[in-house]
Design an enzyme around this catalytic site. Structure first.
Site, short mmCIF file in Angstrom:
data_model
loop_
_atom_site.label_atom_id
_atom_site.label_comp_id
_atom_site.label_asym_id
_atom_site.label_seq_id
_atom_site.Cartn_x
_atom_site.Cartn_y
_atom_site.Cartn_z
CG HIS A 175 -1.92 0.95 1.38
ND1 HIS A 175 -1.69 2.25 1.78
CD2 HIS A 175 -3.26 0.85 1.17
CE1 HIS A 175 -2.84 2.91 1.80
NE2 HIS A 175 -3.81 2.10 1.45
CG ASP A 252 0.03 -2.50 6.03
OD1 ASP A 252 -0.03 -1.96 4.92
OD2 ASP A 252 -0.93 -2.49 6.84
CD GLN A 255 -7.43 -4.76 3.75
OE1 GLN A 255 -8.40 -5.45 4.06
NE2 GLN A 255 -7.55 -3.51 3.34
CE LYS A 278 -8.42 -0.48 5.05
NZ LYS A 278 -7.42 0.57 5.04
CB CYS A 421 -3.66 3.14 -1.63
SG CYS A 421 -4.62 4.61 -1.29
#
Lengths: 466, 262
Positions: A175, A252, A255, A278, A421
């Site tokens: 991202h 990261d 998700q 999220k 992104c």
């Protein structure tokens, strides 16, 4: 069950007559015997293949009022949770509750409201720590979102530790928030960025990553689950290899944390970031997990109140982590609401959520790939490859923006179109943009069906103009 | 935002930049257009027009969507026709269909024109815009896009503006086009970007061509030229001090002399 002040969903609320009226899938369930619905309410979270058992998606929908609306004359089908998730009413109530009953600045006052706000705020921090199995809540730094968390690491740890010629390994599928900060910092420090490309399964090539590692590598910054490819990287393995050459690892987890069990002890990552919005929490709050010894060694990022110990005219001394990295008044209500979101998710159980999403994601993939001219990016799902519950795709001859516009206008289906992104990834894949449908545990099989029908209609509409 | 003072719409066609040395410079109030005073307002209006949903002035902004471009010109007639045509299409799907029909009408663009210099920045879709000034000093446009809906937008814009005089090009405001939007007004921001960015690109490059034309013909740079420079340093509504180093942070630039009446 952890957590404080949270309304337990009682069995009463699972009764048929409490299920929102007008929802097509619910009316199907309601026609079956109410007893079987009642008893099946606490059963497994499998995708409903028959009308006897209620799937997780159906069960939780009542908690998300926003999903029960019409857009452009059609029932809303929200398939953009990878961009931001919807919030259950308990989270909204927690936020409202905070402002209505005990809003007060934290860590500052000694009066009752301030003490209560501080307690709840710090309790939220503990909940986050517990959620990802951090060893201490002091390892959780609240930030505005994951992007800010990565910037924190880049400017605080990165500027101090990266020297000319040092290498930072990223993947081409990152991202932008995990690319741009490193670009900015490498400009300042003379560090070099190296990118891992995709293999033939359209997953970042972990073998190549291993080859790239060298004593010059200081940091490996990678996603856990890709927001475009839906692939999942073997973080534990990557961490072992990186640590062998003395490199740190930043994960990261935007998700992954919302969708599956993430255990930072097991992963053994040095840094991990995620965003609240999220994972059913409000916007404006996110967090950085950093190993205690690392955070201890890092200089401040933003300066101001809260992060100081003593302030003189010509210098200041700084607080211990996590306060050192939390300048100014934090998003108190939002942090508390994030805590409520974590309680909500924990009550359902992350393993259950993950299991449901794997199945639903597979269903989405299968139905989508059954349409002609659809190209889905990322690995094919299989026994060994579990995709995240999202599909980025392109339809031959149809721009994803046109597709998304029509889906929204004509069918009330909300998907995302653009580069998500991840421009380098799209360039690598040879496309300018893609469409993306992403699921969360409040989506149902019917949502996927509606989407696929709408998509087929869209394709034939645009084809009729050719 | 002071709506009352900026309510007065163009009583006369706004004096947009003209290639002739303006002999009526002293008479025309536009030239004593105290730029610094007006600019914050125009910029704010611009920002407000992008935030119609949240702006308390939104209702009046919507009513201004009917105000036309410079009166009595062919461009304004075309604009009026197109606006009323789209307004008559109440179903969003019919607007999409109409746009797709117009997309089919778009004249093809040479491959040689699909270069990054011709890219319109700020759109999710790729849009290429080719612009020339013909021997009569009128602007000629050609465009293409990889998205059919964007092609439709371009086709409409070109129908309105191809062959227009530079001042007519500059006189079109993005609010005038909001009627053509695909979708309800609440979604103006996302779709308007394509319109707006293409329109801005047309206007900015028109200015550049006009400047070049003036320079080429050895004409004197009009006295307000520096003001036009200043405006092109407005980046997304924020004023940038003129600097020697040109950082292109912009995705859309404000056109000259827009009276954002909101």
């Amino acid at each position: 069950m952890e957590g404080v002040a949270m309304k337990l969903p009682s069995f009463k609320s699972l009764a048929p007559n409490a299920i929102s009226i007008g929802h097509r899938s619910f009316s199907r369930v309601r026609r079956s015997s109410s007893l079987s619905v009642f008893s099946a309410a606490s059963s497994s979270a499998t995708v409903a293949t028959n009308s006897e058992s209620v799937s997780l998606g159906h069960r939780v929908r009542k908690d998300f009022r926003i999903l029960h609306q019409e857009v452009n004359g059609s029932k809303l089908v929200y398939l953009d949770s990878a961009a931001t998730s919807q919030k259950p009413s308990v989270v909204l109530e927690a936020l409202q509750n905070y402002y209505e009953f005990y809003n007060s600045n934290v860590h500052r006052g000694i009066h009752y409201l301030s003490a209560k706000a501080t307690d709840e705020f710090e309790l939220a921090r503990k909940k986050v720590a517990r959620f990802i199995n951090a060893s201490d809540s002091k390892e959780i730094v609240f930030t505005r979102n994951a992007t800010e968390a990565i910037n924190l690491v880049a400017y605080s740890w990165g500027l101090l530790n990266l020297k000319p010629g040092d290498e930072v390994i990223l993947t081409v599928a990152e991202h932008h928030s995990c690319i741009v900060p490193w670009q900015l910092v490498s400009e300042k420090t003379g560090a070099v960025l190296k990118y891992v490309m995709l293999n033939e399964d359209e997953v970042p090539d972990v073998d190549k990553l291993r080859e790239m590692l060298s004593p010059k590598t200081k940091l490996v910054a990678v996603h856990h689950v890709s927001n475009v490819l839906a692939s999942c990287l073997p973080i534990e393995e990557i961490v072992v290899c990186a640590h062998n050459v003395g490199a740190k690892v930043l994960v990261d987890a935007c998700q992954s944390v919302p969708h599956m069990v993430v255990d930072v002890q097991k992963l053994n990552a040095d840094f991990l970031v995620a965003s609240s919005h999220k994972m059913c929490g409000p916007t404006g709050i996110g967090f950085l997990y950093g190993r205690s010894d690392l955070l201890q060694s890092m200089p401040p990022f933003l300066g101001g109140g809260e992060m100081i110990s003593d302030v003189f005219l010509d210098h200041s001394t700084y607080a211990e982590p996590p306060s050192r990295f939390e300048a100014g008044t934090p998003a108190i209500g939002e942090a508390i609401a994030l805590g409520a979101a974590i309680d909500y998710l924990s009550e359902i159980g992350m393993p259950k959520i993950h299991e449901y999403e794997v199945e639903l994601g597979k269903y989405l993939y299968e139905k989508l790939s059954s349409l002609p001219d659809v190209r889905i990016y990322g690995p094919r799902p299989s026994e060994s490859v579990h995709r995240g519950a999202l599909c980025s795709f392109n339809v031959e001859g149809l721009h994803p923006t046109d597709l998304a516009t029509f889906l929204d206008q004509q069918h009330g289906v909300a998907i995302r179109s653009g580069h998500h992104c991840a421009q380098p990834l799209h360039r690598y894949l040879g496309v300018n943009a893609s469409a993306r449908a992403s699921l969360y545990f409040y989506n149902t099989k019917e949502d996927v069906d509606s989407f696929v029908v709408a998509l087929a209609d869209t394709v034939s509409f645009f084809n009729s103009f050719k | 935002m002071n709506t009352s003072s900026s309510f007065k719409v163009f009583a006369s066609p706004p004096l947009i930049f003209s290639s002739r040395p303006p002999k009526n410079a002293s008479q025309n109030p536009r030239f004593s257009f105290k730029l610094p005073r007006f600019c914050p307002k125009t910029i704010r209006c611009m920002r407000d027009s992008l935030n119609l949903r949240s702006s308390p002035n939104a209702p009046s902004a919507l009513s201004f969507a009917t105000v036309e471009a410079p009166l009595g010109t062919e461009t304004s007639d075309k604009l009026r026709i197109l606006v009323s045509e789209f307004r008559s299409l109440t179903e969003p799907i019919d607007r999409v269909k109409r746009l797709l029909n117009y997309a089919a009408d778009l004249a093809p663009l040479d491959d040689t024109a699909r270069v990054s210099a011709n890219r319109v920045t700020g759109c999710t879709t790729q849009v290429w815009l080719e612009i020339k000034m013909d021997e009569f000093g009128r602007m000629r446009f050609k465009a293409d896009s990889d998205s059919e809906i964007s092609k439709g937008f371009c086709s409409c814009l070109i129908w309105i503006l191809d062959g227009a005089k530079p001042e007519e090009v500059m006189g079109v405001r993005s609010e005038d086009l909001s009627e053509m939007n695909v979708g309800v007004h609440g979604k103006e921001q996302s779709r308007v970007n394509t319109w707006q960015n293409v329109l801005m690109s047309m206007q900015k490059r028109t200015m550049t061509l006009v400047d070049a034309d003036v320079a080429h013909r050895g004409g004197e740079r009009p006295p307000h030229h520096h003001k036009h420079d200043l405006l092109f340093k407005y980046v997304n509504g924020s004023y940038m001090e003129s600097s020697k180093v040109h950082h292109d942070y912009s995705i859309s630039l404000l056109p000259l002399y827009y009276d954002f009446t909101i």
